[in-house]
Enzyme design. Structure first.
Site, short mmCIF file in Angstrom:
data_model
loop_
_atom_site.label_atom_id
_atom_site.label_comp_id
_atom_site.label_asym_id
_atom_site.label_seq_id
_atom_site.Cartn_x
_atom_site.Cartn_y
_atom_site.Cartn_z
N VAL A 11 67.76 27.75 99.28
CA VAL A 11 67.27 28.60 98.50
C VAL A 11 67.47 29.97 98.94
CG1 VAL A 11 64.89 29.33 97.28
CG2 VAL A 11 65.52 27.00 97.69
N THR A 121 58.64 26.73 98.05
CA THR A 121 57.97 25.93 97.13
C THR A 121 56.57 25.65 98.09
OG1 THR A 121 59.71 24.78 96.40
CG2 THR A 121 57.60 23.30 96.34
N ASN A 208 59.50 19.46 89.14
CA ASN A 208 59.90 18.67 90.11
C ASN A 208 59.31 17.11 90.03
OD1 ASN A 208 61.76 20.09 90.91
ND2 ASN A 208 61.27 20.08 92.97
N LEU A 250 67.55 10.87 83.27
CA LEU A 250 67.41 9.49 82.53
C LEU A 250 68.41 8.67 83.03
CD1 LEU A 250 65.11 9.01 81.00
CD2 LEU A 250 66.26 9.29 78.78
N LYS A 251 68.96 8.90 84.32
CA LYS A 251 70.28 8.00 84.84
C LYS A 251 69.50 7.09 85.63
CE LYS A 251 74.91 7.62 85.76
NZ LYS A 251 75.19 6.70 85.68
N GLY A 257 66.31 11.06 96.05
CA GLY A 257 66.05 11.28 97.24
C GLY A 257 66.14 12.99 97.27
N CYS A 260 63.67 17.51 98.07
CA CYS A 260 62.73 18.27 97.14
C CYS A 260 61.60 17.25 96.54
CB CYS A 260 63.42 19.21 96.18
SG CYS A 260 64.43 20.19 96.99
N LYS A 320 73.08 12.93 96.98
CA LYS A 320 73.53 13.14 95.64
C LYS A 320 74.92 13.52 95.98
CE LYS A 320 72.06 17.50 94.14
NZ LYS A 320 71.53 18.40 92.90
C1 UGA Z 1 65.62 19.29 92.45
C2 UGA Z 1 65.46 19.90 91.14
O1 UGA Z 1 66.27 19.36 90.22
C3 UGA Z 1 65.54 21.58 91.16
O2 UGA Z 1 65.22 22.20 89.84
C4 UGA Z 1 64.81 22.09 92.03
O3 UGA Z 1 64.93 23.52 92.16
C5 UGA Z 1 65.10 21.25 93.59
O4 UGA Z 1 64.86 20.04 93.50
C6 UGA Z 1 64.25 21.98 94.72
O5 UGA Z 1 62.89 21.91 94.51
O6 UGA Z 1 64.66 22.80 95.23
P1 UGA Z 1 68.13 18.57 94.10
O7 UGA Z 1 66.88 18.01 94.76
O8 UGA Z 1 68.89 19.56 94.60
O9 UGA Z 1 67.07 19.51 92.69
O10 UGA Z 1 68.63 17.44 93.13
P2 UGA Z 1 68.57 16.80 91.76
O11 UGA Z 1 70.08 16.77 91.15
O12 UGA Z 1 67.35 17.16 90.97
O13 UGA Z 1 68.62 15.08 92.06
C7 UGA Z 1 67.31 14.76 92.87
C8 UGA Z 1 67.40 13.36 92.96
O14 UGA Z 1 67.37 12.63 91.78
C9 UGA Z 1 68.93 12.79 93.77
O15 UGA Z 1 68.74 11.60 94.33
C10 UGA Z 1 69.54 12.04 92.17
O16 UGA Z 1 70.61 11.24 92.71
C11 UGA Z 1 68.42 11.63 91.89
N1 UGA Z 1 68.56 11.54 90.12
C12 UGA Z 1 68.92 12.57 89.31
C13 UGA Z 1 68.82 10.36 89.47
O17 UGA Z 1 68.44 9.39 90.20
N2 UGA Z 1 68.83 10.12 88.24
C14 UGA Z 1 69.09 11.48 87.51
O18 UGA Z 1 69.30 11.01 86.28
C15 UGA Z 1 68.78 12.68 87.88
#
Ligand code: UGA
Length: 429
Positions: A11, A121, A208, A250-251, A257, A260, A320
Site C-alpha cells: 500500500v 487497515t 473487504n 462471484l467466481k 486467500g 487482506c 492469485k
Molecule cells: C483485496 C480487495 O479486493 C482490495 O480492494 C483491498 O484493497 C485489498 O484486499 C486490501 O485490503 O489491501 P487483494 O487481497 O489484493 O485485494 O485480492 P483480491 O483480488 O480481492 O482477491 C482476494 C482473494 O479472493 C483471492 O484469493 C482471489 O483468488 C479470491 N477471489 C476473488 C475469488 O475466489 N473469487 C472471486 O470472484 C474474486
C-alpha cells in the site's frame, strides 16, 4: 504538495509512487535501508506489474525521494501517510503496534500544521488512538489533525486501482483537512466521500468482508451445484446480471486467500466481539472458505483411492495471479494436505516459487509449467495465471502419468480438457 508515506509495503509504496507520478513531492519512508536502496535504483522490492517503471520515472524526475527518518520526513512535509502493516495476532486481532510507533515518531517531529493520514487497515477507533498519542506527546491540537483514508487497491492491479478508484474515502470532521486531502487526490478526478473517522475505518473492513462473504456465498452454491446437476458458473452469470448483485467477486473456486480478506474478516469479527456483537455471518463465511479447499482435495483423494506414494503436480502457488504473494494462499493448505497424506508435490508458479520455497523447501519446484505434468498421478490448477490457459493439454497428456486434471479455478472448460483426453474435475459442477 509535500507528502510523506511511512511504510513501503504494497500500500505504502504504490501510494508513494502514484502520488509522485501525479506531481506531488513525495518522501517514501522505511526503516529498512535495503528496501530504500532498491527503490532509489528503480527496482520495486515487491512484485507488482508496472511499479518499476513508475519508480524509475519518479526517482529520475526527483518527485520521489526516500528516507529512513520519520522525523526528517515529517518536518519536510505537510501530509504524512501512515501505511505500515497491521498483521493479525494469534487470536485474529490486528496488531497495530507499528501504527502506534509511527504515530509517536511523527508526533515528536511535528512543528507546523500537519495532516496525519491513516492508510493502514486499522480497527475502528484507531484514528482516535493515533490522535491521543500525538496529543500525549504534547503537540497542540491546532497543529495537527488525523484523517482516515483507507486503501482499496488490489495486488496485481495496484497501479490501475490507485489511478482509477471507485471512491476516495476520507474520514474526518475537519473541513480544512478534507479540502487539503481532496487537493492531494484532485488529479485523479475521482468521487470523494467525506464521512466520520469511525465510518471510514469501518468502510474498509466492511468492504473487504462483504466481498469475502460474496465469494463464500458462491462457493456454497458451488457445493449445491455439485449435488444437483447445476453449474455454478451458469448460476453466477445469471445472478451477476442482476445489477443489484453485480458479476464481480462471484467466481467460485478454491476460496479466498491473501494478506487482506482472511485478516480483515477475522479483524471485523474481533471488532464485533469487542463491541458486544457476534458476527456469525463472517464466522460462517470463514468456515465455508476453509472447507472449500478441503472438499476439493477430498474429491481428489477419493478419485485416487489414496494419496500415499502419488505424485501430484501443482500449477500456481500465489494467492492469485499477477503477484508473488503467498500469504494465506490456498497452495499452502494444499501442499500441507498432500504431504500429510504421503504424496510427492511438484510445483510451478511464474513468480511465487522463491517465496514458497522459504516455507516449503521440501517440495519439488520446476522451471516450466509443462514439467509439472511429467509422470504426475494428477495435476491441480491452484492459481489461474493467464499463461496456464495456453498450455497444450493434448501434448501434456502424453507425458503425464494419469491424465487427471483437478481445475480449482475453472480455468479450462470440460470440453477443452476432455477433448484433449483428460478426465476433468472442477468446482461447482
Ligand atoms: C483485496 C480487495 O479486493 C482490495 O480492494 C483491498 O484493497 C485489498 O484486499 C486490501 O485490503 O489491501 P487483494 O487481497 O489484493 O485485494 O485480492 P483480491 O483480488 O480481492 O482477491 C482476494 C482473494 O479472493 C483471492 O484469493 C482471489 O483468488 C479470491 N477471489 C476473488 C475469488 O475466489 N473469487 C472471486 O470472484 C474474486
Amino acid at each position: 504538495m509535500k507528502i510523506s508515506v511511512v511504510g513501503t509495503g504494497y500500500v505504502g509504496l504504490v501510494t508513494a509512487a502514484v502520488l509522485a507520478d501525479l506531481g506531488h513531492q513525495v518522501i517514501g519512508v522505511d526503516h529498512d535501508k535495503s528496501k530504500l536502496d532498491k527503490i532509489t535504483a528503480g527496482i520495486s522490492p515487491i512484485y507488482e506489474p508496472g511499479l518499476d517503471e513508475i519508480l524509475s520515472r519518479t526517482i529520475a524526475n526527483g518527485n520521489l525521494t526516500t528516507s529512513t527518518s520519520i522525523a526528517e520526513a515529517t518536518k519536510q512535509t505537510e501530509v504524512v501517510f501512515i501505511a505500515v502493516g497491521t498483521p493479525p495476532m494469534a487470536d485474529g486481532t490486528p496488531d497495530i503496534r507499528a501504527v502506534k510507533a509511527v504515530a509517536a515518531s511523527v508526533a515528536a517531529a511535528i512543528d507546523k500544521p500537519t495532516i496525519v493520514v491513516n492508510k493502514s487497515t486499522v480497527p475502528v477507533g484507531t484514528g482516535d488512538l493515533v490522535e491521543q498519542i500525538i496529543l500525549d506527546a504534547g503537540v497542540s491540537p491546532e497543529l495537527f489533525t488525523v484523517v482516515s483514508n483507507p486503501e482499496f487497491l488490489r495486488e496485481g492491479t495496484a497501479i490501475y486501482d490507485t489511478l482509477n478508484p471507485d471512491r476516495i474515502v476520507l474520514g474526518t470532521s475537519d473541513p480544512g483537512a478534507a479540502e487539503k486531502m481532496k487537493e492531494v487526490y484532485e488529479p485523479l478526478k475521482a468521487e470523494v466521500l467525506v464521512v466520520s473517522r469511525p465510518s471510514a475505518e469501518l468502510i474498509k473492513y466492511a468492504s473487504n468482508s462483504f466481498l469475502a462473504v460474496k465469494i463464500s456465498f458462491i462457493n456454497a452454491i458451488s457445493r449445491i451445484c455439485e449435488k444437483c446437476g447445476g453449474d455454478v458458473e451458469e448460476v453466477s452469470v445469471g445472478m451477476g446480471m442482476d445489477k443489484r448483485i453485480g458479476s464481480q467477486f462471484l467466481k467460485a473456486g478454491l476460496g479466498w486467500g491473501g494478506s487482506c480478506f482472511p485478516k480483515d474478516v477475522q479483524g471485523l469479527t474481533k471488532t464485533g466481539e469487542r463491541l458486544g456483537y457476534r458476527f456469525d455471518l463472517l464466522t460462517a463465511a470463514d468456515q465455508i472458505n476453509n472447507e472449500q479447499t478441503l472438499h476439493f482435495l477430498t474429491r481428489l483423494q477419493s478419485r485416487l483411492g489414496s494419496l500415499q506414494g502419488r505424485t501430484i503436480g501443482l500449477l500456481g502457488l500465489a494467492f492469485k495471479p499477477n503477484t508473488d504473494d503467498i500469504r494465506d494462499a490456498k497452495s499452502l493448505e494444499i501442499i500441507e494436505f498432500l504431504r500429510t497424506n504421503g504424496a510427492t508435490v511438484v510445483a510451478h508458479d511464474p513468480v511465487a516459487m522463491p517465496n514458497t520455497r522459504q516455507v516449503h523447501p521440501e517440495i519439488c519446484y520446476v522451471d516450466k509449467p509443462a514439467d509439472v505434468f511429467s509422470g504426475a498421478d494428477a495435476v491441480i490448477l491452484v492459481t489461474e495465471w493467464a499463461e496456464f490457459k495456453n498450455l497444450d493439454l493434448a501434448t501434456l497428456k502424453k507425458v503425464v502419468g494419469t491424465a487427471l486434471l483437478f481445475d480449482g479455478r475453472r480455468l479450462w472448460t470440460r470440453e477443452e480438457a476432455e477433448s484433449a483426453g483428460w478426465e476433468y474435475y472442477t468446482v461447482g459442477v
